[in-house]
Design a protein around this motif. Structure first.
Motif, PDB file in Angstrom:
ATOM      1  N   LEU A  46      56.662  32.973  52.016  1.00 40.73           N
ATOM      2  CA  LEU A  46      57.387  32.557  53.226  1.00 40.73           C
ATOM      3  C   LEU A  46      58.834  33.057  53.247  1.00 40.73           C
ATOM      4  CD1 LEU A  46      57.513  30.967  55.878  1.00 40.73           C
ATOM      5  CD2 LEU A  46      58.117  28.941  54.548  1.00 40.73           C
ATOM      6  N   GLU A  47      59.596  32.721  52.214  1.00 42.86           N
ATOM      7  CA  GLU A  47      61.025  33.073  52.242  1.00 42.86           C
ATOM      8  C   GLU A  47      61.229  34.590  52.292  1.00 42.86           C
ATOM      9  OE1 GLU A  47      63.620  31.075  49.538  1.00 42.86           O
ATOM     10  OE2 GLU A  47      65.347  32.166  50.357  1.00 42.86           O
ATOM     11  N   VAL A  50      60.301  35.971  55.770  1.00 42.35           N
ATOM     12  CA  VAL A  50      61.247  35.588  56.822  1.00 42.35           C
ATOM     13  C   VAL A  50      62.532  36.404  56.678  1.00 42.35           C
ATOM     14  CG1 VAL A  50      62.711  33.702  57.672  1.00 42.35           C
ATOM     15  CG2 VAL A  50      60.291  33.294  57.218  1.00 42.35           C
ATOM     16  N   VAL A  63      57.083  29.458  64.399  1.00 47.44           N
ATOM     17  CA  VAL A  63      56.506  29.135  63.097  1.00 47.44           C
ATOM     18  C   VAL A  63      55.384  28.140  63.331  1.00 47.44           C
ATOM     19  CG1 VAL A  63      56.977  28.140  60.831  1.00 47.44           C
ATOM     20  CG2 VAL A  63      58.765  29.423  62.020  1.00 47.44           C
ATOM     21  N   HIS A  67      53.624  26.504  57.793  1.00 47.12           N
ATOM     22  CA  HIS A  67      55.015  26.734  57.369  1.00 47.12           C
ATOM     23  C   HIS A  67      56.061  25.847  58.039  1.00 47.12           C
ATOM     24  CE1 HIS A  67      53.354  30.133  55.319  1.00 47.12           C
ATOM     25  NE2 HIS A  67      53.115  30.822  56.407  1.00 47.12           N
ATOM     26  N   LYS A  68      55.621  24.957  58.940  1.00 51.24           N
ATOM     27  CA  LYS A  68      56.599  24.274  59.785  1.00 51.24           C
ATOM     28  C   LYS A  68      57.552  23.358  59.015  1.00 51.24           C
ATOM     29  CE  LYS A  68      54.833  23.735  64.263  1.00 51.24           C
ATOM     30  NZ  LYS A  68      53.947  23.162  65.275  1.00 51.24           N
ATOM     31  N   ILE A  71      59.798  25.794  56.169  1.00 58.43           N
ATOM     32  CA  ILE A  71      60.804  26.692  56.769  1.00 58.43           C
ATOM     33  C   ILE A  71      62.192  26.032  56.782  1.00 58.43           C
ATOM     34  CG2 ILE A  71      60.448  25.976  59.199  1.00 58.43           C
ATOM     35  CD1 ILE A  71      60.800  29.615  58.177  1.00 58.43           C
ATOM     36  N   ILE A  91      62.675  29.635  65.282  1.00 56.12           N
ATOM     37  CA  ILE A  91      63.763  30.128  64.432  1.00 56.12           C
ATOM     38  C   ILE A  91      64.517  31.213  65.195  1.00 56.12           C
ATOM     39  CG2 ILE A  91      64.287  31.382  62.275  1.00 56.12           C
ATOM     40  CD1 ILE A  91      63.110  28.571  61.798  1.00 56.12           C
ATOM     41  N   ALA A 101      67.145  26.780  62.719  1.00 47.78           N
ATOM     42  CA  ALA A 101      65.803  26.209  62.884  1.00 47.78           C
ATOM     43  C   ALA A 101      65.822  25.089  63.932  1.00 47.78           C
ATOM     44  CB  ALA A 101      65.310  25.659  61.557  1.00 47.78           C
TER      45      ALA A 101
END
Ligand code: SKM
Length: 273
Positions: A46-47, A50, A63, A67-68, A71, A91, A101
């Motif tokens: 994820l990180e 993104v 998102v 992942h909600k 994040i 995002i 976010a």
């Protein structure tokens, strides 16, 4: 030459998402330069993914599951709404390199309800929510903000509903799933926030005999558009609102931020999706 704005939706799986169709339709409708794509992102990437999208110059991303919640850890700023709901779905990457976010699901839920049931009165009585997952969290926030006097919560796993009561406070009353039909008698707004009734999922089996014909009933499931739950409510004379509009409306704030135009959610939009 400036790059055309790019945005997308991340999730896993992501193939089912209607967001690319929705944003693609709006881009064409408003004759805007831009691109919106579905991007599959697995949990442990994820990180990195993104930050990569940010480095590529993306304006922002939607998102979705799973992942909600995670994040939020990556964001430099989390809006009050997203903090309250405990999840983000929108995002924005700022020009000075920050990751902002926000959560637009509560907005999407309420905009859909108001559009589909213009006479709906939040103060008329208690609202009853089936389910206690991520969608229910956004719906509780939306209903509480609208001034609904009481929120009756029921979930197959009761402890999840109890946890939401602890978090969101006095206005929430939890009832057992097996006795949920009794509480329906009190409800002037009824919401299915579970996946029951969705294509491929189990049916919504709670008896609706005690549902009041004056109630406004909505479902977050939009495939099929007319769920057995909504059909049963309609047969009782209730005003019903399908779930597609929630998806369409939640996309509005992101589209406006990334592409610079506030898009309409109307019959043309629904037909295009
Ligand atoms: O909150 C939304 C998200 O922004 C996009 C989405 C989708 O594309 O399926 C579903 C919801 O989680």
């Amino acid at each position: 030459m400036t790059q055309k704005p790019r945005a997308g939706v991340i999730g896993n799986p992501i193939g089912h998402s209607l967001s690319p169709k929705l944003h693609g339709y709006w881009l064409r409708r408003y004759r805007l330069e831009g691109e919106y794509t579905a991007i599959q992102v697995v949990e442990d990437q994820l990180e990195a993914r993104v930050r990569d999208l940010q480095a590529q110059g993306f304006a922002g991303i939607n998102v979705t599951i799973p992942h909600k919640v995670n994040i939020l850890q990556i964001a430099d700023h989390v809006s009050d709404r997203a903090t309250l709901i405990g999840a983000a779905n929108t995002i924005t990457f700022t020009d000075d390199g920050r990751i902002m976010a926000d959560n637009t699901d509560a907005y999407g839920f309420m905009a859909n309800l108001k559009q589909g049931a213009p006479a709906w009165d939040p103060k008329a009585g208690p609202a009853m929510i089936f389910g206690a997952g991520g969608a229910a969290r956004a719906i509780i926030v939306a209903l509480a903000e609208a001034g609904v006097p009481e929120i009756i919560l029921t979930n197959r796993t009761r402890s999840k509903a109890d946890a939401l009561k602890n978090e969101f406070g006095q206005r929430v009353r939890v009832v057992d799933w097996v006795q949920a039909d009794i509480a329906l008698e009190d409800a002037t707004t009824v919401i299915n926030s579970t996946s029951l009734g969705m294509k491929g999922a189990a049916d919504f089996k709670v008896p609706l005999d005690r549902l009041q014909s004056s109630a406004t009933v909505t479902d977050i499931v939009y495939n099929p558009l007319r769920t057995p739950f909504l059909n049963a409510a309609e047969a009782k004379g209730c005003t019903t609102v399908d779930g597609l509009g929630m998806l369409l409306h939640q996309g509005v704030p992101g589209f406006e931020r990334w592409f610079g135009q506030r898009p309409q959610v109307d019959e043309d939009t629904r037909r295009a999706i």
